[in-house]
Write an enzyme that holds these catalytic residues in place. Structure first.
Site, PDB file in Angstrom:
ATOM      1  N   ASP A  10      -8.268  -6.425 -10.978  1.00  0.00           N
ATOM      2  CA  ASP A  10      -9.625  -6.828 -11.356  1.00  0.00           C
ATOM      3  C   ASP A  10     -10.592  -5.656 -11.266  1.00  0.00           C
ATOM      4  O   ASP A  10     -11.685  -5.767 -10.720  1.00  0.00           O
ATOM      5  CB  ASP A  10     -10.089  -7.969 -10.435  1.00  0.00           C
ATOM      6  CG  ASP A  10     -11.275  -8.705 -11.043  1.00  0.00           C
ATOM      7  OD1 ASP A  10     -11.936  -9.454 -10.312  1.00  0.00           O
ATOM      8  OD2 ASP A  10     -11.548  -8.481 -12.237  1.00  0.00           O
ATOM      9  N   LYS A  59     -20.049 -17.298  -5.399  1.00  0.00           N
ATOM     10  CA  LYS A  59     -19.743 -18.732  -5.549  1.00  0.00           C
ATOM     11  C   LYS A  59     -19.317 -19.326  -4.205  1.00  0.00           C
ATOM     12  O   LYS A  59     -19.639 -20.468  -3.880  1.00  0.00           O
ATOM     13  CB  LYS A  59     -18.608 -18.861  -6.574  1.00  0.00           C
ATOM     14  CG  LYS A  59     -18.322 -20.282  -6.993  1.00  0.00           C
ATOM     15  CD  LYS A  59     -17.492 -20.348  -8.263  1.00  0.00           C
ATOM     16  CE  LYS A  59     -17.086 -21.785  -8.549  1.00  0.00           C
ATOM     17  NZ  LYS A  59     -15.628 -21.936  -8.628  1.00  0.00           N
ATOM     18  N   TYR A 102     -19.929  -1.145   4.775  1.00  0.00           N
ATOM     19  CA  TYR A 102     -21.183  -1.278   4.031  1.00  0.00           C
ATOM     20  C   TYR A 102     -21.310  -0.099   3.081  1.00  0.00           C
ATOM     21  O   TYR A 102     -21.223   1.064   3.499  1.00  0.00           O
ATOM     22  CB  TYR A 102     -22.374  -1.297   4.995  1.00  0.00           C
ATOM     23  CG  TYR A 102     -23.726  -1.167   4.314  1.00  0.00           C
ATOM     24  CD1 TYR A 102     -24.568  -0.097   4.599  1.00  0.00           C
ATOM     25  CD2 TYR A 102     -24.140  -2.106   3.384  1.00  0.00           C
ATOM     26  CE1 TYR A 102     -25.803   0.033   3.957  1.00  0.00           C
ATOM     27  CE2 TYR A 102     -25.367  -1.988   2.738  1.00  0.00           C
ATOM     28  CZ  TYR A 102     -26.194  -0.917   3.031  1.00  0.00           C
ATOM     29  OH  TYR A 102     -27.403  -0.786   2.392  1.00  0.00           O
ATOM     30  N   ALA A 103     -21.463  -0.394   1.788  1.00  0.00           N
ATOM     31  CA  ALA A 103     -21.634   0.661   0.779  1.00  0.00           C
ATOM     32  C   ALA A 103     -23.133   0.816   0.526  1.00  0.00           C
ATOM     33  O   ALA A 103     -23.781  -0.090  -0.014  1.00  0.00           O
ATOM     34  CB  ALA A 103     -20.916   0.271  -0.512  1.00  0.00           C
ATOM     35  N   LEU A 107     -16.641  -6.045   6.568  1.00  0.00           N
ATOM     36  CA  LEU A 107     -16.359  -5.021   5.547  1.00  0.00           C
ATOM     37  C   LEU A 107     -17.235  -3.786   5.728  1.00  0.00           C
ATOM     38  O   LEU A 107     -18.314  -3.852   6.346  1.00  0.00           O
ATOM     39  CB  LEU A 107     -16.627  -5.616   4.158  1.00  0.00           C
ATOM     40  CG  LEU A 107     -15.690  -6.748   3.738  1.00  0.00           C
ATOM     41  CD1 LEU A 107     -16.302  -7.555   2.601  1.00  0.00           C
ATOM     42  CD2 LEU A 107     -14.342  -6.204   3.341  1.00  0.00           C
ATOM     43  N   ASP A 130     -13.360  -5.867  -3.265  1.00  0.00           N
ATOM     44  CA  ASP A 130     -12.969  -7.186  -3.757  1.00  0.00           C
ATOM     45  C   ASP A 130     -11.520  -7.280  -4.225  1.00  0.00           C
ATOM     46  O   ASP A 130     -11.224  -7.298  -5.424  1.00  0.00           O
ATOM     47  CB  ASP A 130     -13.895  -7.615  -4.901  1.00  0.00           C
ATOM     48  CG  ASP A 130     -13.862  -9.135  -5.052  1.00  0.00           C
ATOM     49  OD1 ASP A 130     -14.701  -9.688  -5.749  1.00  0.00           O
ATOM     50  OD2 ASP A 130     -12.955  -9.742  -4.436  1.00  0.00           O
ATOM     51  N   LYS A 187     -19.097 -10.573   4.948  1.00  0.00           N
ATOM     52  CA  LYS A 187     -18.913 -11.550   3.866  1.00  0.00           C
ATOM     53  C   LYS A 187     -18.634 -12.896   4.534  1.00  0.00           C
ATOM     54  O   LYS A 187     -17.670 -13.018   5.298  1.00  0.00           O
ATOM     55  CB  LYS A 187     -17.751 -11.128   2.960  1.00  0.00           C
ATOM     56  CG  LYS A 187     -17.613 -11.985   1.710  1.00  0.00           C
ATOM     57  CD  LYS A 187     -16.327 -11.677   0.941  1.00  0.00           C
ATOM     58  CE  LYS A 187     -16.502 -10.806  -0.238  1.00  0.00           C
ATOM     59  NZ  LYS A 187     -15.308 -10.708  -1.099  1.00  0.00           N
TER      60      LYS A 187
HETATM   61 CL1  LIG Z   1     -18.805 -14.256  -1.422  1.00  0.00          CL
HETATM   62  C1  LIG Z   1     -19.514 -12.932  -2.297  1.00  0.00           C
HETATM   63  C2  LIG Z   1     -20.906 -12.778  -2.243  1.00  0.00           C
HETATM   64  C3  LIG Z   1     -21.493 -11.736  -2.954  1.00  0.00           C
HETATM   65  C4  LIG Z   1     -20.694 -10.860  -3.696  1.00  0.00           C
HETATM   66  C5  LIG Z   1     -21.326  -9.757  -4.492  1.00  0.00           C
HETATM   67  N1  LIG Z   1     -21.515  -8.495  -3.708  1.00  0.00           N
HETATM   68  C6  LIG Z   1     -20.253  -7.874  -3.301  1.00  0.00           C
HETATM   69  C7  LIG Z   1     -20.518  -6.495  -2.693  1.00  0.00           C
HETATM   70  N2  LIG Z   1     -21.430  -6.631  -1.531  1.00  0.00           N
HETATM   71  C8  LIG Z   1     -21.470  -5.450  -0.728  1.00  0.00           C
HETATM   72  C9  LIG Z   1     -20.396  -5.097   0.090  1.00  0.00           C
HETATM   73 BR1  LIG Z   1     -18.897  -6.229   0.189  1.00  0.00          BR
HETATM   74  C10 LIG Z   1     -20.414  -3.939   0.834  1.00  0.00           C
HETATM   75  N3  LIG Z   1     -21.468  -3.094   0.796  1.00  0.00           N
HETATM   76  C11 LIG Z   1     -22.515  -3.403   0.009  1.00  0.00           C
HETATM   77  N4  LIG Z   1     -23.673  -2.738  -0.190  1.00  0.00           N
HETATM   78  C12 LIG Z   1     -24.399  -3.469  -1.055  1.00  0.00           C
HETATM   79  C13 LIG Z   1     -25.717  -3.120  -1.526  1.00  0.00           C
HETATM   80  C14 LIG Z   1     -26.352  -1.965  -1.055  1.00  0.00           C
HETATM   81  C15 LIG Z   1     -27.664  -1.656  -1.494  1.00  0.00           C
HETATM   82  C16 LIG Z   1     -28.314  -2.493  -2.404  1.00  0.00           C
HETATM   83  C17 LIG Z   1     -29.723  -2.259  -2.852  1.00  0.00           C
HETATM   84  N5  LIG Z   1     -30.002  -0.969  -3.397  1.00  0.00           N
HETATM   85  C18 LIG Z   1     -31.312  -1.069  -4.101  1.00  0.00           C
HETATM   86  C19 LIG Z   1     -31.694   0.286  -4.645  1.00  0.00           C
HETATM   87  O1  LIG Z   1     -30.663   0.823  -5.439  1.00  0.00           O
HETATM   88  C20 LIG Z   1     -29.395   0.905  -4.793  1.00  0.00           C
HETATM   89  C21 LIG Z   1     -28.939  -0.471  -4.307  1.00  0.00           C
HETATM   90  C22 LIG Z   1     -27.649  -3.624  -2.879  1.00  0.00           C
HETATM   91  C23 LIG Z   1     -26.361  -3.941  -2.441  1.00  0.00           C
HETATM   92  N6  LIG Z   1     -23.738  -4.594  -1.421  1.00  0.00           N
HETATM   93  C24 LIG Z   1     -22.559  -4.560  -0.758  1.00  0.00           C
HETATM   94  C25 LIG Z   1     -22.666  -7.300  -1.879  1.00  0.00           C
HETATM   95  C26 LIG Z   1     -22.392  -8.656  -2.553  1.00  0.00           C
HETATM   96  C27 LIG Z   1     -19.307 -11.000  -3.721  1.00  0.00           C
HETATM   97  C28 LIG Z   1     -18.709 -12.047  -3.009  1.00  0.00           C
END
Ligand SMILES: Clc1ccc(CN2CCN(c3c(Br)cnc4[nH]c(-c5ccc(CN6CCOCC6)cc5)nc34)CC2)cc1
Length: 284
Positions: free
Chosen positions: A138, A25, A94-95, A92, A156, A44
């Site tokens: 959460d 959002k 990276y996962a 952050l 988060d 982020k």
């Molecule tokens: Cl402002 C805001 C915007 C988006 C979000 C939702 N997510 C929160 C977590 N985000 C990630 C963070 Br923080 C840190 N490491 C990450 N790694 C990934 C990620 C890594 C790999 C994929 C794609 N793969 C595709 C194949 O299967 C495994 C997953 C998809 C996402 N997302 C994040 C991604 C976004 C939260 C807050």
């Protein structure tokens, strides 16, 4: 290079931006690489206008001050932050394997050994948070990410607070993880994370949260009276642990230290066992 009381001052020009990892959002998360070290991070990017208009500036500030201080293998690292005229950037960890809820949807549910390993690791992370006087508040599959060794990472901390707290939270997310005291807006403490751990344990084993129902008032009712139905494949030991976490009175919930000693954890997730790798197809 520019410094402020010894800390490096980051800027967006320090990073090569990669693909978006997800949109929220208040902004988006991008894959990014620090130019000098080639270190890969998740950046982020939050819009100041959105944050100010939604009056969640204190929440973002708390997310930063809390997550920067926490160092634990099962908690997503925040390496730093910076801002420019329009945006706030959180640097952050990276996962690599994304969010747990995606894996849970793909696999439908986890076997008892895998679920127990996840719950063991999350319990250790929560013990660490509580020692640092932080309540996450959460805990749910959407806020759990999977690292390159398939280990879970709590992410988060936007809703986390320092204990004790009775801050009214605007219910924007799912109600499924709310504890009875939060449903009744009573002052809440660390025990809300123990309740959420119980909800999560059920959802990992069954694929759905225990109190889910079509209308909110029914979900509230089920939470208040802890009305849970177990599919017959859920073992007695798992039910015993969940039954000791999903307890109405916060002070009667099983302390986190005792969760690690529960036979369901000891038998299914002995010390040293690691989460299994999943060959989830890279769906484009
Ligand atoms: Cl402002 C805001 C915007 C988006 C979000 C939702 N997510 C929160 C977590 N985000 C990630 C963070 Br923080 C840190 N490491 C990450 N790694 C990934 C990620 C890594 C790999 C994929 C794609 N793969 C595709 C194949 O299967 C495994 C997953 C998809 C996402 N997302 C994040 C991604 C976004 C939260 C807050």
């Amino acid at each position: 290079e520019p410094k402020k009381d010894g800390k490096k001052l980051w800027a967006i020009t320090d990073f090569d931006l990669g693909r978006p990892l997800g949109k929220g959002k208040f902004g988006s998360v991008y894959l990014a690489r620090e130019k000098l070290s080639h270190y890969v991070v998740a950046l982020k990017v939050l819009f100041k206008s959105q944050i100010l208009s939604s009056d969640i500036e204190h929440q973002v500030r708390r997310e930063v001050e809390i997550q920067c201080r926490l160092r634990h293998p099962n908690i997503l690292r925040m390496y730093g932050y910076f801002h420019d005229e329009k945006r706030i950037y959180l640097i952050l960890e990276y996962a690599k394997h994304g969010a747990l809820y995606r894996l849970l949807r793909l696999l439908k549910k986890f076997d008892e050994k895998t679920a127990a390993i996840y719950i063991r690791d999350l319990t250790k992370a929560l013990i660490y948070c509580h020692q640092k006087k932080v309540i996450h508040r959460d805990l749910k599959p959407e806020n759990l990410l999977i690292g390159h060794n398939w280990e879970l990472k709590i992410a988060d901390f936007g809703w986390s607070v320092h204990s004790p707290s009775s801050r009214r939270m605007t219910l924007c997310g799912t109600l499924d993880y709310l504890s009875p005291e939060m449903v009744d807006s009573k002052p809440h403490s660390y025990a809300v994370d123990i309740w959420s751990l119980g909800v999560l344990c059920y959802e990992l084993l069954v694929g759905l949260p225990p109190f889910e129902s079509t209308d909110h008032s029914l979900t509230y009712k089920k939470i208040r009276h802890v009305i849970i139905k177990y599919p017959d494949y859920v073992s007695e030991l798992a039910r015993d642990l969940i039954g000791k976490l999903l307890v109405i009175k916060p002070e009667d919930r099983l302390p986190l230290a005792k969760v690690l000693k529960h036979p369901w954890i000891v038998q299914n997730a002995p010390e040293g066992t690691k989460p299994p790798p999943f060959d989830i197809a890279e769906q484009k």
